[in-house]
Motif scaffolding. Structure first.
Motif, PDB file in Angstrom:
ATOM      1  N   THR A 114      35.344  39.777  48.273  1.00  0.00           N
ATOM      2  CA  THR A 114      36.067  38.727  47.557  1.00  0.00           C
ATOM      3  C   THR A 114      37.307  38.305  48.327  1.00  0.00           C
ATOM      4  OG1 THR A 114      35.281  39.606  45.434  1.00  0.00           O
ATOM      5  CG2 THR A 114      37.193  38.133  45.373  1.00  0.00           C
ATOM      6  N   THR A 117      36.349  36.208  51.350  1.00  0.00           N
ATOM      7  CA  THR A 117      35.872  34.887  50.936  1.00  0.00           C
ATOM      8  C   THR A 117      37.030  33.991  50.513  1.00  0.00           C
ATOM      9  OG1 THR A 117      33.782  35.870  50.208  1.00  0.00           O
ATOM     10  CG2 THR A 117      34.310  33.672  49.384  1.00  0.00           C
ATOM     11  N   GLY A 373      28.678  34.984  49.467  1.00  0.00           N
ATOM     12  CA  GLY A 373      29.898  34.217  49.252  1.00  0.00           C
ATOM     13  C   GLY A 373      29.642  32.730  49.195  1.00  0.00           C
ATOM     14  N   LYS A 380      32.446  35.102  42.619  1.00  0.00           N
ATOM     15  CA  LYS A 380      32.481  35.988  43.787  1.00  0.00           C
ATOM     16  C   LYS A 380      32.456  37.453  43.399  1.00  0.00           C
ATOM     17  CE  LYS A 380      36.163  33.899  45.353  1.00  0.00           C
ATOM     18  NZ  LYS A 380      36.141  32.635  44.588  1.00  0.00           N
TER      19      LYS A 380
END
Length: 453
Positions: A114, A117, A373, A380
């Motif tokens: 996460t 991303t 992603g 996410k």
């Protein structure tokens, strides 16, 4: 000058480098170091079973409450506990710490994915670039640094274990049991090599524990808390627990996720084969436990370099072409494992197979993480929780039948999962290409649909 986002990617990567110098090296040794009654493999199975349970609910809850940074720190602490449990290995020390590691594993990896991303999307918006390209690049940088942990952690284990000269003696009768053998319904044990002296093992574990603690300090001190405000708003609003708890499962309604599940599970199968079967039935059996580190160093170095190259190359070739390369490489290696009889005189073959496996694994890791992603930008946390859950299921299944099936059958099962992934992944890719074609305005060429075989 490094951008803030790139600096954060480097901090996360270095933190994982130190953490998995210990965790990765220790996992590679489990099937050989704690071979008695299958305790090492059982602990690995417990780890990934716990990760599955953890993936069902912990990542969204922890990330949204603590933010990515402190979720990573907490997860790292769970990994350090497993190293502590190995100081005095037994069912009452390894199993509880395996559960703790597993519970922290899913939030750790989901938070990392996460974080990368978010950083990639932010950097792409600031520079006017395509978000998938920047995300691919960031995952490539991460895995380039992270996968090098296999070099340093395994070098440490081989140098320390090499001080014990008794473990280098391989009897001729043991060589006959290495690799694929005619075992019928009876699984033959290759765990007859002597265990290194306890003082040597504890020296190695002390180094591993120190590396894990250092990883926690690096992330806690130097990583920016980029989603702190979002976590604060979440705590203030306090969404219903049931909604957050079920976030991982709600995403299963998306057909794209179901189609990418075989590919994700195959990642677990191929990694578990290398750390559980290849290290035990080929390397330890024919060369000795002190060679595991050197062979896995070759895997780690190839994996690291390939991750960096493929993260950059993906923008020109597309994911599908790289996936095809990885599948063809794994297919050739599996055929070799079925036909080759391990021989200490063919030392280069042990390293070559590890290097080829590392190149393929680099594709699975960088491209599959980036794919999640890109497919689920609005979910996410739940997406990467699903990734970790399904990959861990591959680990659990592989480790669970490790003590009951012949090596030949394990290879056929892994091959079957690879073929299934070859059928479902192109469907996901074609839908992604269609979506990109409708929305893209950058003029970049489409990824294209490339069959695996």
């Amino acid at each position: 000058m490094l951008s803030r986002n790139l600096k954060n990617v480097l901090v996360v990567s270095v933190g994982f480098l130190f953490l998995f110098m210990a965790a990765g090296g220790l996992q590679n040794l489990q099937s050989s170091l704690n071979a008695e009654e299958g305790m090492g493999v059982a602990s690995l199975s417990i780890i990934y079973a716990s990760i599955i349970i953890s993936s069902m609910f912990l990542p969204p809850i922890m990330i949204k409450n603590l933010g990515c940074k402190w979720t990573v720190v907490a997860g790292m602490g769970c990994y350090v506990s497993y190293s502590l449990g190995n100081l005095y290995p037994g069912w009452y020390t390894l199993m509880p710490t395996s559960v703790i590691l597993g519970l922290g594993g899913a939030p750790l990896w989901s938070a990392k994915c996460t974080y990368l991303t978010i950083s990639g999307n932010t950097q792409a918006a600031a520079q006017g670039k395509r978000a998938p390209d920047v995300i691919n690049q960031y995952f490539g940088i991460f895995f380039f640094i992270f996968q090098s942990s296999g070099v340093w952690g395994n070098l440490m284990s081989s140098l320390i274990f090499g001080q014990d000269t008794k473990i280098a003696e391989i009897p001729e009768e043991q060589l006959r049991t290495c690799g694929v053998t005619e075992c019928g319904l009876v699984v033959q044990s290759n765990g007859t090599t002597p265990r290194p002296a306890q003082e040597v093992v504890q020296t190695l574990l002390g180094c591993y524990i120190g590396a894990g603690v250092l990883a926690m300090l690096i992330v806690a001190v130097f990583l920016d808390d980029i989603d702190r405000d979002r976590a604060s708003r979440f705590r203030e609003k306090r969404e219903p627990f049931c909604k957050t708890f079920l976030a991982t499962f709600r995403l299963l309604k998306d057909r794209r996720l179901l189609l990418v599940v075989p590919l994700t599970m195959y990642s677990g199968f191929e990694q578990s084969f290398l750390s559980g079967e290849y290290t035990k039935n080929y390397v330890t059996c024919a060369l000795g436990i002190h060679y595991i580190g050197f062979v896995m160093m070759c895997f780690g170095a190839t994996n690291s370099i390939s991750s960096f190259l493929f993260g950059r190359l993906a923008r020109y070739t597309g994911r599908a072409a790289l996936m095809c390369l990885a599948a063809a490489t794994n297919l050739s290696c599996i055929i070799t494992f079925l036909l080759w009889k391990p021989d200490p005189k063919q030392l280069h073959v042990f390293f070559l197979l590890a290097a080829l496996w590392g190149m393929a694994d680099a594709v699975w890791q960088t491209q599959t993480n980036a794919l999640y992603g890109i497919l689920f930008p609005r979910d996410k946390e739940a997406a990467f929780a699903n990734y970790r859950m399904w990959e861990s299921l591959g680990f659990v299944i592989s480790f669970a039948y490790s003590s009951f099936l012949c090596l030949e059958y394990k290879l056929y099962i892994m091959l079957g999962v690879l073929v299934l992934a070859a059928v479902t992944y192109p469907i996901v890719e074609s839908r992604t290409v269609s979506s990109c074609s409708r929305s893209a305005a950058s003029g970049s060429p489409p990824l294209g649909l490339v069959a695996f075989f």
